[in-house]
Design a protein around this motif. Structure first.
Motif, PDB file in Angstrom:
ATOM      1  N   LEU A 107      24.397 -24.956  18.931  1.00 55.44           N
ATOM      2  CA  LEU A 107      25.006 -23.655  19.173  1.00 55.44           C
ATOM      3  C   LEU A 107      25.648 -23.692  20.555  1.00 55.44           C
ATOM      4  CD1 LEU A 107      25.478 -20.646  18.536  1.00 55.44           C
ATOM      5  CD2 LEU A 107      23.195 -20.185  19.450  1.00 55.44           C
ATOM      6  N   TRP A 117      28.641 -17.603  21.513  1.00 55.93           N
ATOM      7  CA  TRP A 117      28.694 -16.484  20.584  1.00 55.93           C
ATOM      8  C   TRP A 117      29.480 -15.335  21.199  1.00 55.93           C
ATOM      9  CZ3 TRP A 117      23.016 -16.934  21.647  1.00 55.93           C
ATOM     10  CH2 TRP A 117      22.571 -16.026  22.613  1.00 55.93           C
ATOM     11  N   THR A 161      32.908 -22.051  13.119  1.00 53.96           N
ATOM     12  CA  THR A 161      32.716 -20.689  13.611  1.00 53.96           C
ATOM     13  C   THR A 161      32.430 -19.767  12.433  1.00 53.96           C
ATOM     14  OG1 THR A 161      34.259 -21.086  15.440  1.00 53.96           O
ATOM     15  CG2 THR A 161      33.751 -18.790  14.909  1.00 53.96           C
ATOM     16  N   THR A 190      31.220 -15.609  11.405  1.00 57.99           N
ATOM     17  CA  THR A 190      31.000 -14.230  11.836  1.00 57.99           C
ATOM     18  C   THR A 190      29.969 -13.625  10.898  1.00 57.99           C
ATOM     19  OG1 THR A 190      33.281 -14.047  12.621  1.00 57.99           O
ATOM     20  CG2 THR A 190      32.066 -11.992  12.288  1.00 57.99           C
ATOM     21  N   THR A 240      31.137 -12.163  25.337  1.00 58.14           N
ATOM     22  CA  THR A 240      31.109 -13.586  25.004  1.00 58.14           C
ATOM     23  C   THR A 240      30.073 -14.295  25.861  1.00 58.14           C
ATOM     24  OG1 THR A 240      33.465 -13.565  24.438  1.00 58.14           O
ATOM     25  CG2 THR A 240      32.473 -15.708  24.915  1.00 58.14           C
ATOM     26  N   ILE A 290      28.166 -10.697  15.049  1.00 62.17           N
ATOM     27  CA  ILE A 290      28.079 -11.783  16.018  1.00 62.17           C
ATOM     28  C   ILE A 290      28.858 -12.978  15.489  1.00 62.17           C
ATOM     29  CG2 ILE A 290      25.875 -12.596  15.064  1.00 62.17           C
ATOM     30  CD1 ILE A 290      25.123 -13.422  17.976  1.00 62.17           C
ATOM     31  N   GLN A 291      29.737 -13.499  16.315  1.00 61.31           N
ATOM     32  CA  GLN A 291      30.523 -14.683  15.974  1.00 61.31           C
ATOM     33  C   GLN A 291      29.879 -15.878  16.666  1.00 61.31           C
ATOM     34  OE1 GLN A 291      34.645 -15.812  17.645  1.00 61.31           O
ATOM     35  NE2 GLN A 291      35.138 -14.708  15.755  1.00 61.31           N
ATOM     36  N   LEU A 292      29.473 -16.866  15.877  1.00 59.82           N
ATOM     37  CA  LEU A 292      28.740 -18.020  16.387  1.00 59.82           C
ATOM     38  C   LEU A 292      29.582 -19.276  16.273  1.00 59.82           C
ATOM     39  CD1 LEU A 292      25.494 -17.146  14.442  1.00 59.82           C
ATOM     40  CD2 LEU A 292      25.737 -16.933  16.910  1.00 59.82           C
TER      41      LEU A 292
END
Length: 201
Positions: A159, A162, A134, A136, A173, A148-150
Motif C-alpha cells: 500500500l 490513499w 488503484t 476506489t 491524500t 477511499i482511493q487506495l
C-alpha cells in the motif's frame, strides 16, 4: 527480414509487453488478502490537505480497528482510531477531541476485521497503469459516508497511498514513506481515553 516476419515479431513483442503490464494489475481478491494479512505496520507519511498544504508525521496501524497519525511540528495534531471510534486531537484547542464512529468514515473500510472488496457495490472503480493498481472503495450500504482511493504496487504487494473523500467531499491524500509491516506495536499507542487523560481531559 521480410515485412511479414518483422510484423509478426513486433506483434509478439507488443503482446508480451501488454501481458507484462496487465500482470501488474492486482485483483480485488489479492488486495483483500493483503489487507487482511496486514496486522501491523508503521512508517512515515506525507499528507496533502484539501487546501494544498502539506503535513508530515508517523503512522502506526494495528488491525483490526486501530490507527495512529502523529503529526510533526508545527502541526503536532494527533488522530487516533480504536474501540470503534476515531478521535482528532487539536493541540491548539483546550477542549476534548472530536470523536466519530470509525465505521462512518472511509478509513473504517480498510481497518475492519475482514476486508472483502469483492462485495457488491464496495469497489466503484479499479484502474492500473502497469505499475500500480488503484481502487476506489466505499461502504456499499452507506455510500454517503464517502470513499477511499487506495494505490498499491505489486511484487510484493504494498500500500503506497490513499485519498480519503469524506461525506462533505473534502479530500485528504496520504502518501506512505518506508512503510514497514510486521513487528510489535503496543496497544497503549491507540488508547483514546489514556491520551485524553494525559492531555488533561
Amino acid at each position: 527480414m521480410s515485412k511479414r516476419i518483422l510484423y509478426l515479431a513486433m506483434s509478439l513483442m507488443l503482446a508480451f509487453y501488454a501481458g507484462a503490464a496487465s500482470a501488474q494489475q492486482l485483483s480485488l481478491a489479492q488486495i483483500s488478502q493483503y489487507l487482511n494479512g496486514l496486522q501491523t505496520a508503521q512508517g512515515g507519511f506525507t499528507q496533502i490537505n484539501q487546501d494544498g498544504t502539506l503535513s508530515t508525521g508517523q503512522i502506526f496501524i494495528k488491525r483490526p480497528g486501530r490507527i495512529r497519525f502523529e503529526y510533526n511540528p508545527p502541526n503536532e495534531a494527533l488522530v487516533l482510531a480504536s474501540g470503534g471510534q476515531l478521535a482528532v486531537f487539536d493541540p491548539r484547542s483546550n477542549v476534548p477531541p472530536d470523536r466519530f464512529p470509525l465505521n462512518q468514515t472511509p478509513l473504517g473500510i480498510i481497518l475492519q476485521d475482514n476486508v472483502n472488496l469483492g462485495r457488491e457495490r464496495m469497489v466503484t472503480n479499479q484502474t492500473s497503469d502497469g505499475t500500480t493498481t488503484t481502487i476506489t472503495a466505499q461502504d456499499p450500504d452507506n455510500p454517503q459516508y464517502g470513499n477511499i482511493q487506495l494505490v498499491f504496487t505489486a511484487n510484493p504487494i504494498e500500500l503506497r497511498q490513499w485519498i480519503v473523500t469524506d461525506e462533505f467531499g473534502t479530500q485528504t491524500t496520504v502518501i506512505m514513506n518506508d512503510l514497514v509491516t510486521g513487528g510489535s506495536i503496543r496497544d497503549q499507542r491507540f488508547n483514546i481515553i489514556s491520551e485524553m487523560r494525559d492531555r488533561g481531559f
